[in-house]
Enzyme design. Structure first.
Site, short mmCIF file in Angstrom:
data_model
loop_
_atom_site.label_atom_id
_atom_site.label_comp_id
_atom_site.label_asym_id
_atom_site.label_seq_id
_atom_site.Cartn_x
_atom_site.Cartn_y
_atom_site.Cartn_z
N ASP A 297 85.44 -41.99 65.16
CA ASP A 297 84.54 -41.97 64.01
C ASP A 297 83.66 -40.72 64.12
O ASP A 297 83.70 -39.97 65.09
CB ASP A 297 83.70 -43.25 63.97
N GLU A 503 76.32 -48.17 55.76
CA GLU A 503 76.21 -48.29 57.21
C GLU A 503 74.87 -48.89 57.64
O GLU A 503 74.40 -49.85 57.03
CB GLU A 503 76.52 -46.94 57.86
#
Length: 600
Positions: A297, A503
């Site tokens: 990521d 997020e």
């Protein structure tokens, strides 16, 4: 000696030309990696034997668009580029601008000694789609066309997290708290990549040509099970629980030929997933036979340590040895290249690990046809936001709706609403706001507010288009109770919900709708028959207002065509067919109890 020299230079010119041509043909014949007729493994092996360590590490490096240029691509042999959230060629960039930017970078990659094409990736996340797998497959196919229209062949989707706690800020990226639903929704993968040929080997990636994109199953593994729903936190669960809840969708994704897998920021029982060799290499690669590449990521290896980047050499070592093949590097990519090069040359990281990574990356690029068609064109530009795709988005929004209440008793339903009424009220913060309808990961990482940055139809706009021309539609975001009581409305539509987020910025302890949503419900529903439409990425607190509400609809994040999709159902042109893919709690206090999690 002199005689021999004279003889050589007195050879006929045609002989020398033939000699040069033969040498050229021999070299061309030896470049098996450029021959699409050669078997896949032959092409990979042929190319890898020609590559230097520098070229191999370049393939493992994915840099952010802002750092990339044709010269950088060539100098460092960069294997991949990405656009992070909101990273675009320019404001409201056209398909042509995107294609030109991607092609410029691709030409830099192709100008290297071996001419290995780069792969450009972008987020195209379709999150809480409470729809049937066939529709989701069609959504995947449309997404692939629109991503390809901008010259990009790689989408960081789907997110196959199993969100076990709605307080998690990425819950809307998850299809369900139920792994069986998430497994069914992996049907988006053949939509994105194409249907797997019947004779395909398990685990080998597949992408069916220039109208499809490489997909990315993420985030491996357990990202949706963190304690208290805290983003990037620790998932505390035993091995059997991990396999039975969070792993099953990866079985399906790999079986359907997913090209890549992205590793999660989160930890499993205290072990960072970006450093978890047992699961990344031992389980994903060896046990599940996944043959695509594993990608980190955004700054994922940096976050192996706390604070991030505090011991970068260790992070590089731990991440690469765990089995991550491509590293996402939004900044300081040369530090990664230098560090990894040093560790390989000093036998800290074996060359076999580098070769495994590069072999997997090349496999995906060959399978995609990037070596044959590395340059994008504008042939798909008319697919971008076309009417067919907007109709599909409208269908998806409509089929995602969940009717939670209809009438204060079963004998007096409010829905469907009458299209012909003297005067109706539309109220609420989310009634006329495309940004709110779309949520996070829209235009910008954290989403946008208002109606200026994307094209679509708001709920208010759709209501006005749907009702009879004689019906007066009054819009007021937060009317007072007296106004509602004295204005003679036949009924009201109140649209409330959450603001956009992505997020960790979406992590929430209270899961409340934004102000003045509660007072809007009270003022409107206390004075006239009302339907409340909730626009949110997850279940939110609604129970305190439920008694006042006549009808309640969960619209989730319905997107740019959500207005017409919602109006279709509210006014009875279509029935409500959606079901809850996650439990709707009465109170957030329930979420703090272990019994909540164990009952899911």
């Amino acid at each position: 000696m002199g005689v021999n020299t004279i003889r050589i230079f007195s050879m006929p010119m045609w002989f020398l030309v033939v000699l040069c041509l033969c040498a050229a043909f021999t070299e061309a014949e030896n470049l098996k990696y450029k021959d699409p007729k050669q078997p896949l493994n032959v092409r990979i092996k042929d190319l890898m034997k020609r590559m230097t360590l520098e070229e191999k590490i370049g393939q493992m490096t994915q840099i952010e668009r802002k750092l990339a240029s044709p010269d950088v691509m060539k100098k460092y042999f960069i294997g991949s580029v990405l656009s992070g959230g909101g990273s675009v060629p320019g404001p409201k960039a056209s398909a042509e601008e995107w294609v030109n930017m991607v092609n410029d970078l691709q030409k830099g990659a192709l100008s290297t000694r071996l001419g290995i094409p780069m792969i450009y990736g972008i987020d195209a996340v379709h999150g809480h789609n409470n729809v049937d797998p066939d529709l989701l497959k069609r959504i995947g196919a449309a997404t692939a066309l629109e991503v390809r229209a901008t010259g990009i062949p790689y989408a960081f989707a789907p997110c196959i997290a199993v969100c076990r706690d709605p307080r998690w800020g990425r819950c809307y990226e998850s299809y369900s708290e139920d792994h069986k639903i998430v497994q069914a929704m992996t049907e988006i993968i053949p939509g994105l990549q194409g249907d797997l040929p019947a004779n395909s080997r398990k685990g080998v990636p597949f992408v069916a040509g220039k109208t499809k994109v490489a997909g990315c199953a993420k985030h491996f593994v357990g990202d949706g099970g963190t304690v208290n729903g805290i983003d990037e936190n620790n998932t505390v669960i035993d091995y059997n629980g991990l396999l039975n809840i969070h792993m099953p969708a990866y079985f399906d994704s790999i079986r359907k030929g997913v090209a890549t897998v992205m590793v999660s920021y989160s930890s499993w029982n205290g072990k960072k997933m970006h450093a978890n060799q047992e699961l990344v290499t031992g389980f994903l690669k060896n046990k599940l036979k996944f043959r695509g590449f594993v990608i980190s990521d955004w700054q994922g290896i940096d976050r192996i340590t706390s604070p991030p980047h505090v011991n970068y050499s260790y992070s590089v070592q731990a991440g690469i040895l765990a089995g991550i093949d491509m590293i996402m590097l939004p900044e300081n990519f040369t530090e990664f290249i230098d560090d990894l090069t040093f560790q390989v040359k000093n036998n800290v990281i074996p060359m076999s690990r580098i070769d495994d990574a590069v072999r997997r990356i090349l496999r995906v690029k060959f399978v995609m046809g990037l070596f044959e068609d590395p340059i994008a064109d504008l042939s798909l530009a008319d697919k971008l936001g076309n009417q067919e795709h907007r109709d599909l988005a409208r269908e998806a929004a409509r089929k995602s709706l969940v009717l939670l209440k209809n009438g204060k008793n079963a004998n007096q339903p409010l829905l469907p609403l009458a299209k012909k009424a003297p005067k109706i009220l539309v109220a609420g913060t989310h009634a006329d706001n495309l940004g709110y309808q779309c949520g996070g990961w829209t235009i910008e990482w954290q989403g946008v507010q208002g109606n200026d940055l994307t094209v679509g139809t708001t709920i208010l706009g759709a209501v006005k288009k749907t009702v009879d021309p004689s019906t007066q539609v009054v819009y007021m975001e937060n009317p007072d109770a007296n106004f509602v009581k004295t204005s003679g409305f036949s009924y009201a539509i109140a649209v409330v919900g959450e603001v956009p987020y992505a997020e960790m910025f979406g992590d929430s302890k209270n899961l409340s709708i934004i102000d003045p949503g509660p007072s809007t419900i009270k003022n409107v529903c206390g004075a006239v028959k009302c339907v409340v439409v909730v626009v949110s990425g997850r279940p939110v607190v609604i129970e305190p207002y439920l008694a006042q509400i006549d009808a309640l609809v969960a619209a989730w994040l319905p997107g740019s065509e959500g207005g017409p999709g919602i109006a279709d159902a509210l006014f009875g042109d279509y029935g409500f067919t959606g079901k809850l893919a996650r439990t709707w709690f009465k109170s957030v206090d329930q979420l703090t109890h272990e019994c909540w999690r164990s009952s899911l």
